[in-house]
Design a protein around this motif. Structure first.
Motif, PDB file in Angstrom:
ATOM      1  N   TYR A  56       0.832  -1.205   0.000  1.00 35.76           N
ATOM      2  CA  TYR A  56       0.000   0.000   0.000  1.00 35.76           C
ATOM      3  C   TYR A  56       0.870   1.261   0.000  1.00 35.76           C
ATOM      4  N   ALA A  57       1.967   1.221   0.753  1.00 36.74           N
ATOM      5  CA  ALA A  57       2.892   2.361   0.772  1.00 36.74           C
ATOM      6  C   ALA A  57       3.549   2.537  -0.590  1.00 36.74           C
ATOM      7  N   GLN A  58       3.907   1.426  -1.214  1.00 33.44           N
ATOM      8  CA  GLN A  58       4.492   1.465  -2.554  1.00 33.44           C
ATOM      9  C   GLN A  58       3.541   2.123  -3.546  1.00 33.44           C
ATOM     10  N   ALA A  59       2.230   1.923  -3.339  1.00 29.56           N
ATOM     11  CA  ALA A  59       1.209   2.512  -4.212  1.00 29.56           C
ATOM     12  C   ALA A  59       0.863   3.946  -3.813  1.00 29.56           C
ATOM     13  N   LYS A  60       1.513   4.453  -2.759  1.00 31.41           N
ATOM     14  CA  LYS A  60       1.329   5.844  -2.301  1.00 31.41           C
ATOM     15  C   LYS A  60      -0.059   6.123  -1.740  1.00 31.41           C
ATOM     16  N   VAL A  61      -0.700   5.121  -1.148  1.00 37.53           N
ATOM     17  CA  VAL A  61      -1.964   5.355  -0.437  1.00 37.53           C
ATOM     18  C   VAL A  61      -1.625   6.167   0.811  1.00 37.53           C
ATOM     19  N   PRO A  62      -2.251   7.338   1.007  1.00 37.00           N
ATOM     20  CA  PRO A  62      -1.834   8.249   2.077  1.00 37.00           C
ATOM     21  C   PRO A  62      -1.895   7.689   3.494  1.00 37.00           C
ATOM     22  N   ALA A  63      -2.876   6.824   3.784  1.00 42.83           N
ATOM     23  CA  ALA A  63      -3.022   6.344   5.160  1.00 42.83           C
ATOM     24  C   ALA A  63      -3.335   4.857   5.208  1.00 42.83           C
ATOM     25  N   TYR A  64      -2.820   4.209   6.249  1.00 46.92           N
ATOM     26  CA  TYR A  64      -3.075   2.791   6.500  1.00 46.92           C
ATOM     27  C   TYR A  64      -3.367   2.618   7.987  1.00 46.92           C
ATOM     28  N   TRP A  65      -4.472   1.950   8.281  1.00 49.67           N
ATOM     29  CA  TRP A  65      -4.788   1.613   9.668  1.00 49.67           C
ATOM     30  C   TRP A  65      -4.756   0.106   9.827  1.00 49.67           C
ATOM     31  N   ARG A  66      -4.133  -0.331  10.906  1.00 49.40           N
ATOM     32  CA  ARG A  66      -4.162  -1.744  11.262  1.00 49.40           C
ATOM     33  C   ARG A  66      -4.960  -1.883  12.548  1.00 49.40           C
TER      34      ARG A  66
END
Length: 199
Positions: A137-147
């Motif tokens: 997801y970071a590689q795809a530049k999605v601004p935010a990730y919640w786990r």
């Protein structure tokens, strides 16, 4: 019979060579409601989520939807829907996406239209949700990730994009305001995620 129809009747075990996004989207729905995802030609299957997982997802969806309505921002929040890149297809537990990317007949949205992806960690997918998916997801530049961890107590780990990786910016176990990708705030009540369950 069209190529798409042929694909729909083809067994997963009979497939030869790398998978494509189009082939995965054409697969029939799995009778046990398993999720098929794709990473660079490799098909990944996850079993159907638990009741606790689904209840927490629905509760989080409601909280984010309320925040979107209150802020009047042009986003949608959806559960377990397709998001695609060139050779990747994911089905995140929660997705906040630009409203303009979703039409009545939309089957999958591009990663570029996504503001937030969230994954609820289950026993069978810990490595994917803690390591693999955030990296992709970071590689795809999605601004935010919640786990979201449900054990030993419900916890939302909020990550923001920093260069090519995510950095944890908040760890929420109670009630706390969180910025969603810098676009709008949501007043999270993590203690309420499993309220619909007994015990």
């Amino acid at each position: 019979m069209t190529t798409m129809s042929v694909m729909k009747h083809k067994c997963v075990d009979d497939h030869e060579g790398p998978w494509t996004v189009e082939e995965v989207l054409a697969l029939p729905e799995h009778p046990a409601r398993a999720r098929y995802e794709l990473v660079d030609g490799v098909l990944m299957m996850s079993p159907a989520p638990s009741f606790a997982h689904q209840i927490a997802s629905s509760a989080l969806n409601r909280q984010i939807r309320g925040a979107i309505a209150a802020a009047g921002v042009p986003f949608l929040v959806v559960e377990a829907s397709n998001v695609i890149g060139e050779s990747r297809l994911f089905i995140p537990d929660i997705m906040v996406v630009d409203r303009s990317a979703v039409l009545r007949d939309t089957v999958a949205v591009p990663l570029e239209a996504v503001l937030l992806l969230a994954e609820i960690v289950s026993p069978h997918n810990r490595a994917a949700d803690r390591i693999l998916k955030p990296a992709l997801y970071a590689q795809a530049k999605v601004p935010a990730y919640w786990r979201i961890e449900l054990e030993p107590e419900p916890t939302v780990l909020v990550h923001e994009l920093s260069g090519d990786t995510y950095r944890e910016v908040q760890r929420v176990t109670g009630k706390q305001s969180v910025e969603v990708g810098g676009a709008f705030p949501v007043d999270l009540d993590v203690t309420a995620l499993l309220d619909d369950l007994e015990g």
